[in-house]
Design an enzyme around this catalytic site. Structure first.
Site, PDB file in Angstrom:
ATOM      1  N   LYS A  16       0.843  -1.205   0.000  1.00  0.00           N
ATOM      2  CA  LYS A  16       0.000   0.000   0.000  1.00  0.00           C
ATOM      3  C   LYS A  16       0.883   1.261   0.000  1.00  0.00           C
ATOM      4  CE  LYS A  16      -0.351  -0.413   5.035  1.00  0.00           C
ATOM      5  NZ  LYS A  16      -1.177  -0.932   6.139  1.00  0.00           N
ATOM      6  N   ARG A  70     -10.459  -0.344  15.181  1.00  0.00           N
ATOM      7  CA  ARG A  70     -10.285   0.521  14.028  1.00  0.00           C
ATOM      8  C   ARG A  70     -11.254   0.093  12.924  1.00  0.00           C
ATOM      9  NH1 ARG A  70      -4.406   0.964  11.126  1.00  0.00           N
ATOM     10  NH2 ARG A  70      -5.054  -1.003  10.210  1.00  0.00           N
ATOM     11  N   TYR A  73      13.882  31.306   5.933  1.00  0.00           N
ATOM     12  CA  TYR A  73      12.642  32.009   6.278  1.00  0.00           C
ATOM     13  C   TYR A  73      12.529  32.268   7.783  1.00  0.00           C
ATOM     14  CZ  TYR A  73      10.654  31.100   1.626  1.00  0.00           C
ATOM     15  OH  TYR A  73      10.402  31.068   0.290  1.00  0.00           O
TER      16      TYR A  73
HETATM   17  C1  LIG Z   1      -0.276  -1.868   6.867  1.00  0.00           C
HETATM   18  C2  LIG Z   1      -0.812  -3.154   7.368  1.00  0.00           C
HETATM   19  C3  LIG Z   1       0.034  -4.274   7.520  1.00  0.00           C
HETATM   20  C4  LIG Z   1       1.541  -4.206   7.383  1.00  0.00           C
HETATM   21  O1  LIG Z   1       2.125  -3.863   8.609  1.00  0.00           O
HETATM   22  P1  LIG Z   1       3.707  -3.787   8.787  1.00  0.00           P
HETATM   23  O2  LIG Z   1       3.897  -3.377  10.195  1.00  0.00           O
HETATM   24  O3  LIG Z   1       4.181  -2.743   7.817  1.00  0.00           O
HETATM   25  O4  LIG Z   1       4.257  -5.122   8.461  1.00  0.00           O
HETATM   26  C5  LIG Z   1      -0.557  -5.487   7.836  1.00  0.00           C
HETATM   27  N1  LIG Z   1      -1.894  -5.593   8.029  1.00  0.00           N
HETATM   28  C6  LIG Z   1      -2.710  -4.534   7.924  1.00  0.00           C
HETATM   29  C7  LIG Z   1      -4.162  -4.711   8.164  1.00  0.00           C
HETATM   30  C8  LIG Z   1      -2.205  -3.283   7.612  1.00  0.00           C
HETATM   31  O5  LIG Z   1      -3.026  -2.214   7.549  1.00  0.00           O
END
Ligand SMILES: *Cc1c(COP(=O)(O)O)cnc(C)c1O
Length: 368
Positions: free
Chosen positions: A38, A136, A264
């Site tokens: 992702k 979540r 700045y």
């Molecule tokens: C992003 C995500 C992962 C990956 O987690 P890492 O700590 O990067 O290995 C796995 N499962 C879900 C549901 C996620 O949202």
């Protein structure tokens, strides 16, 4: 490895191979590996990373949103792809691109069944996500019976997997809570096996889960950050290799007399004759203002140069008073020699954030 001539994000595919093999070595040979790609594969290049991993034998991919899955399909990825957080508006395109939704609520389930029916699907693969304490996304355990009944009453979709997500696999102070989450997931899985006619895959572990709770690997694991070279624990970081190195060059040097200011709002004031180097990247590239004002360092010829003054949109200035360097010389922001984890910590954030925040305007260069 070519010398940088502008700001580039180098993506080392051999480092990816190493990390994949390292993580696999923690698992039983038959356990499936879902590579999480992702957010542009954590800020790198999702198609390039997924292609390499598909070649290495990754069984599944995961993305957050439907458009990310479409990018992978357009890039030629044929392995199954789980969409972790799909929205109703994209169900049709999700199906057209042969993506698998993670279904997390009754509204999403009934909406998805309706779309699958409209498109004349039978046994379209879906995965069910359960909330075991992250609070979540996901069904609660008490919804399992109702959900399974709804699914058995139709034939447009079928459940291929059950998943949950853990809140604190990297945290040794939360072993009790993680154990509780794993117990809750196990109870859900056992009950589901009595309710669903077909066998379903189960998966719950992320990268730190693989490292610290390998006994709960079930049929598959989901790893993101570890593939890119970070393990959320110093002793694991040393086993992994950073895939991404952010490099740039010195655009210009300045000599700042004592009492003058830089940048700045004049947030750097020299109390000695300072030599500065201006670098062509800034907060528009993902290096936020929290990295400025002397908190964070970059690497020039093996020496640390503090970022001074406010980070600008397209530039940062660093103090090179004690570093012999010229305009055009290479600078490592983080990566191979200066860990992204350390870089992120100077701004009280995590590796995930600095990596995934790297802007798309930075040129990506594949090596190895
Ligand atoms: C992003 C995500 C992962 C990956 O987690 P890492 O700590 O990067 O290995 C796995 N499962 C879900 C549901 C996620 O949202």
């Amino acid at each position: 490895m070519a010398k940088a001539e502008e700001t580039v994000l180098e993506i080392d595919l051999q480092a990816l191979d190493h990390n994949y093999r390292y993580l696999r070595s923690k698992l039983r040979p038959e356990t499936k590996f879902m590579a999480v790609v992702k957010a542009y594969a954590y800020g790198s290049d999702s198609v390039a990373i997924a292609k390499r991993l598909e070649h290495l034998g990754a069984d599944y991919f995961a993305v957050a949103y439907v458009n990310e899955g479409i990018t992978l399909r357009e890039g030629g990825i044929t392995a199954p792809i789980l969409v972790l957080h799909p929205q109703k508006v994209h169900f049709k395109t999700l199906i057209e691109n042969h993506l698998e939704p993670s279904i997390y609520s009754k509204a999403i389930l009934s909406g998805f069944i309706a779309t699958a029916k409209e498109l004349g699907e039978t046994d379209y693969p879906i995965q069910l996500k359960f909330n075991t304490g992250l609070n979540r996304l996901g069904f609660s355990a008490s919804e399992l019976l109702e959900v399974s009944t709804l699914i058995q009453q139709q034939s447009a979709v079928k459940v291929t997997a059950l998943l949950s997500h853990l809140a604190a696999t990297e945290d040794a102070n939360e072993i009790d809570f993680t154990t509780l989450q794993l117990q809750r997931f196990n109870t859900i899985c056992k009950k589901a096996d009595t309710l669903f006619k077909n066998r379903t895959l189960k998966h719950v572990l992320n990268t730190s889960g693989i490292i610290n709770y390998a006994q709960a690997q079930y049929d598959m694991v989901r790893s993101g950050i570890g593939l890119y070279g970070y393990g959320n624990q110093p002793e694991i970081d040393t086993e992994l290799r950073p895939v991404m190195t952010l490099k740039t060059i010195i655009s210009q040097k300045h000599i700042i007399e004592k009492g003058e200011s830089v940048g700045y709002n004049r947030k750097y004031k020299s109390d000695y004759k300072t030599v500065t180097a201006t670098l062509p990247l800034g907060h528009a590239d993902g290096i936020g203002r929290e990295y400025g004002r002397g908190k964070t360092y970059v690497l020039i010829h093996g020496k640390l140069a503090p970022i001074i003054g406010n980070v600008c949109m397209d530039m940062i200035m660093v103090d090179v008073t004690n570093i012999e360097c010229e305009e055009g010389d290479e600078v490592e922001i983080f990566g191979k020699n200066l860990s992204a984890n350390q870089f992120a910590e100077t701004a009280q954030t995590i590796t995930y954030e600095i990596l995934t925040g790297l802007s798309q305007r930075i040129k990506r260069v594949l090596i190895n």
